[in-house]
Write a protein that holds these residues in place. Structure first.
Motif, PDB file in Angstrom:
ATOM      1  N   THR A   1       1.145  -1.321  -0.220  1.00 48.31           N
ATOM      2  CA  THR A   1      -0.318  -0.180  -0.367  1.00 48.31           C
ATOM      3  C   THR A   1       0.802   1.286   0.305  1.00 48.31           C
ATOM      4  O   THR A   1       1.191   2.176  -0.289  1.00 48.31           O
ATOM      5  N   SER A   2       2.389   1.297   0.722  1.00 47.56           N
ATOM      6  CA  SER A   2       2.873   2.744   1.072  1.00 47.56           C
ATOM      7  C   SER A   2       3.383   2.819  -0.300  1.00 47.56           C
ATOM      8  O   SER A   2       3.666   3.852  -1.147  1.00 47.56           O
TER       9      SER A   2
ATOM     10  N   LYS B   1       1.056   3.894  -2.684  1.00 44.44           N
ATOM     11  CA  LYS B   1       0.329   5.951  -2.305  1.00 44.44           C
ATOM     12  C   LYS B   1       1.940   6.812  -2.973  1.00 44.44           C
ATOM     13  O   LYS B   1       1.675   7.311  -3.424  1.00 44.44           O
ATOM     14  N   TRP B   2       2.944   6.109  -2.912  1.00 42.16           N
ATOM     15  CA  TRP B   2       4.037   7.128  -3.556  1.00 42.16           C
ATOM     16  C   TRP B   2       3.961   6.509  -5.740  1.00 42.16           C
ATOM     17  O   TRP B   2       4.050   7.464  -5.712  1.00 42.16           O
TER      18      TRP B   2
ATOM     19  N   VAL C   1       0.789   6.999  -7.017  1.00 41.29           N
ATOM     20  CA  VAL C   1      -0.082   7.921  -7.052  1.00 41.29           C
ATOM     21  C   VAL C   1       0.731   9.060  -6.974  1.00 41.29           C
ATOM     22  O   VAL C   1       0.227  10.338  -7.345  1.00 41.29           O
ATOM     23  N   ASP C   2       0.814   9.428  -5.738  1.00 40.14           N
ATOM     24  CA  ASP C   2       1.929  10.634  -5.167  1.00 40.14           C
ATOM     25  C   ASP C   2       2.695  11.383  -6.316  1.00 40.14           C
ATOM     26  O   ASP C   2       2.454  12.672  -6.833  1.00 40.14           O
TER      27      ASP C   2
ATOM     28  N   ARG D   1      -9.821   3.280  -3.564  1.00 40.56           N
ATOM     29  CA  ARG D   1      -9.393   4.022  -2.131  1.00 40.56           C
ATOM     30  C   ARG D   1      -8.194   5.027  -1.681  1.00 40.56           C
ATOM     31  O   ARG D   1      -7.923   6.513  -1.913  1.00 40.56           O
ATOM     32  N   ILE D   2      -7.147   4.589  -2.497  1.00 37.73           N
ATOM     33  CA  ILE D   2      -5.989   5.238  -2.931  1.00 37.73           C
ATOM     34  C   ILE D   2      -5.658   6.266  -3.475  1.00 37.73           C
ATOM     35  O   ILE D   2      -5.429   7.500  -3.553  1.00 37.73           O
TER      36      ILE D   2
ATOM     37  N   GLU E   1      -8.139   9.358  -2.432  1.00 42.48           N
ATOM     38  CA  GLU E   1      -7.060   9.797  -1.573  1.00 42.48           C
ATOM     39  C   GLU E   1      -6.403  11.149  -1.952  1.00 42.48           C
ATOM     40  O   GLU E   1      -6.334  11.790  -1.520  1.00 42.48           O
ATOM     41  N   ARG E   2      -6.227  10.671  -3.245  1.00 40.86           N
ATOM     42  CA  ARG E   2      -4.475  11.280  -3.045  1.00 40.86           C
ATOM     43  C   ARG E   2      -4.826  11.976  -5.503  1.00 40.86           C
ATOM     44  O   ARG E   2      -3.667  13.263  -5.133  1.00 40.86           O
TER      45      ARG E   2
END
Length: 514
Positions: free
Chosen positions: A303-304, A307-308, A310-311, A335-336, A339-340
């Motif tokens: 997950t982390s 997220k990276w 996507v960011d 979901r990720i 959020e982003r």
């Protein structure tokens, strides 16, 4: 060949009139008789009715044949397809023994046997469980043997080949010789093709794609393949939007590449991230277990880490292509993204495959404007009674590949092939003959997914995907009206034009008048 006699270059650099054409209008599901003025690779004007037309100009008479925009295959591995065309093909094998027989014969000619495209779903008996390292060792312990499944996510190798696989590669069962995911997908890194083989791969794959009416592709690639395409830039007959795989994302960030960098023939489009595996390999991440097992597949990206991706994509202007087949994977990915990702998804991030989807995820994709990239050829190949989907998922197979549900939620849907197999006309029949009536599309809808929607995904909706003034002259000539269902089984591609140049076709003089 008639194309050479025609001096086809004269139908690309100089202006010419494509006359007596029947343009198929997907939006209104009708056909319009007209002529197209083509110049400098563009459609300069469309002539309808009995109005005056240019006289002192070269003309190409289509004799009333049907014309549609060039197909855009929204998910390809075209260069790997060209590589496989130079290797041993197991797609026609109907048993494990058939595969082994072909490998045994190839061992007499090759130092390494790289065999691809086997599919136990098409075997007379699904004896793939008997395929292990020792099975291949019985053929040879000295020469490397590789057997990669059609999905690419699963392979079996012998002991000699296993020595070439680094110890640090994850999801490798060395006792059985089975490779999953990353190791299976990147076997060409361990057994690299020569530069000459890569250049030949481009030529072979392009010829195959053009015969099928494909004029643009969204190509999953790697830097070495991207360099080959750049080297052959002036020879390309197909337009490429390149998605580099996740392992190169940091390099992309360092170079400052952004989505859309390039030109109409070759451009960087984004990063492809494999979030789960495949249904056939039982590695797609599901909410409920595979039929007759306790296995639910694998999430391949923490997950982390996701997220990276996507960011960094959001902050650097890079579109993401997320490989997500299982319903559990897509729920996590959405979901990720929620959020982003900026409101309205301005970078047009997309999710690939989406073979299993919950109602909640369908609705969420519509709200977030996430693009859905799917493969109706999978429906035709595996989503039938007794097919691979039913064997591994039971009755859940009927509700897979939810094309119409996504459209009803106003999700932008595009179609591709994943090269399993190439062929929009093949895939189209999967979209309109879905086993669940509520997921079937009309022919016009399916054709739109292979043309306009693909152009939208790569920010090219104002230059391709339609046959309008000011659009690229990428088009396909058919022998019949594709909107009439009874024609689909006998529909033939008679000519393909890319950038105004005739790149594939039969002689119009043999077509006859209508």
């Amino acid at each position: 060949m008639w194309l050479a006699d025609l001096k086809r270059k004269e139908f690309s650099s100089a202006a010419y009139l494509l006359e007596n054409a029947r343009i198929v209008d997907f939006k209104n599901a009708n056909v319009e008789s007209c002529a197209l003025l083509i110049e400098a690779g563009m459609i300069r004007k469309k002539f309808t009715g009995n109005g005056s037309r240019p006289r002192e100009i070269r003309k190409l008479n289509l004799h009333g044949k049907y014309v549609i925009p060039g197909f855009i295959d929204g998910h390809t591995h075209l260069i790997p397809e060209g590589i496989k065309m130079q290797q041993l093909d197991l797609s026609r094998c109907r048993s494990l023994e058939d595969c082994l027989k072909k490998i045994r014969a190839d061992l007499k000619k090759q130092d390494i046997v790289f065999a691809s495209n086997w599919d136990e779903a098409s075997w007379r008996a699904s004896d793939s469980k008997g395929l292990k390292r020792h099975t291949l060792d019985r053929l040879s312990r000295k020469k490397p043997i590789i057997m990669r499944r059609i999905c690419g996510h699963y392979a079996v190798v012998n002991t000699a080949a296993l020595r070439h696989i680094p110890e640090n590669r994850r999801i490798v069962d060395r006792s059985s010789g089975i490779l999953y995911e990353d190791a299976a997908l990147n076997l060409n890194d361990f057994f690299p093709p020569t530069d000459e083989m890569l250049e030949e791969a481009v030529s072979l794959a392009e010829k195959k794609a053009l015969r099928l009416g494909i004029t643009s592709v969204h190509e999953i690639s790697k830097p070495r393949y991207f360099r080959v395409l750049q080297k052959k830039r002036k020879e390309l007959k197909i337009r490429y939007a390149i998605y580099l795989t996740e392992r190169y994302h940091e390099h992309v960030l360092e170079t400052g590449l952004r989505t859309g960098y390039g030109d109409d023939w070759l451009r960087f489009e984004g990063t492809k991230v494999f979030v789960d595996g495949s249904i056939g390999a039982r590695t797609a991440a599901l909410t409920k277990p595979y039929e007759g097992t306790h296995r639910r597949g694998n999430i391949l990206v923490p997950t982390s880490r996701l997220k990276w991706f996507v960011d960094t994509a959001e902050s650097s202007g890079i579109q993401l292509m997320l490989h997500s087949i299982g319903d559990r994977t897509t729920k996590i990915a959405l979901r990720i993204l929620k959020e982003r990702v900026a409101q309205g998804n301005p970078l047009r991030h997309r999710i690939e495959h989406l073979e299993m989807l919950s109602d909640e995820s369908v609705a969420e994709m519509g709200r977030m404007k996430i693009i859905a990239s799917m493969q109706p050829n999978f429906v035709r190949r595996w989503q039938n009674p007794g097919g691979m989907y039913e064997k591994v998922l039971g009755q859940r197979y009927i509700g897979m590949n939810r094309f119409r549900s996504l459209l009803l939620r106003r999700v932008r849907l595009l179609f591709g092939s994943d090269c399993m197999p190439l062929g929009p006309l093949y895939g189209l029949r999967g979209a309109i003959s879905h086993p669940s009536e509520k997921e079937r599309l009309s022919i016009a809808q399916g054709l739109t997914m292979y043309t306009e929607s693909g152009a939208f995904a790569t920010f090219e909706e104002e230059k391709k995907g339609k046959l309008e003034q000011g659009y690229l002259a990428d088009l396909v000539v058919l022998n019949g009206n594709p909107l009439e269902r009874e024609n689909l089984a006998v529909l033939e591609i008679q000519m393909v034009i890319v950038g105004g140049e005739i790149v594939y076709g039969t002689n119009p003089k043999t077509w006859g008048r209508r």
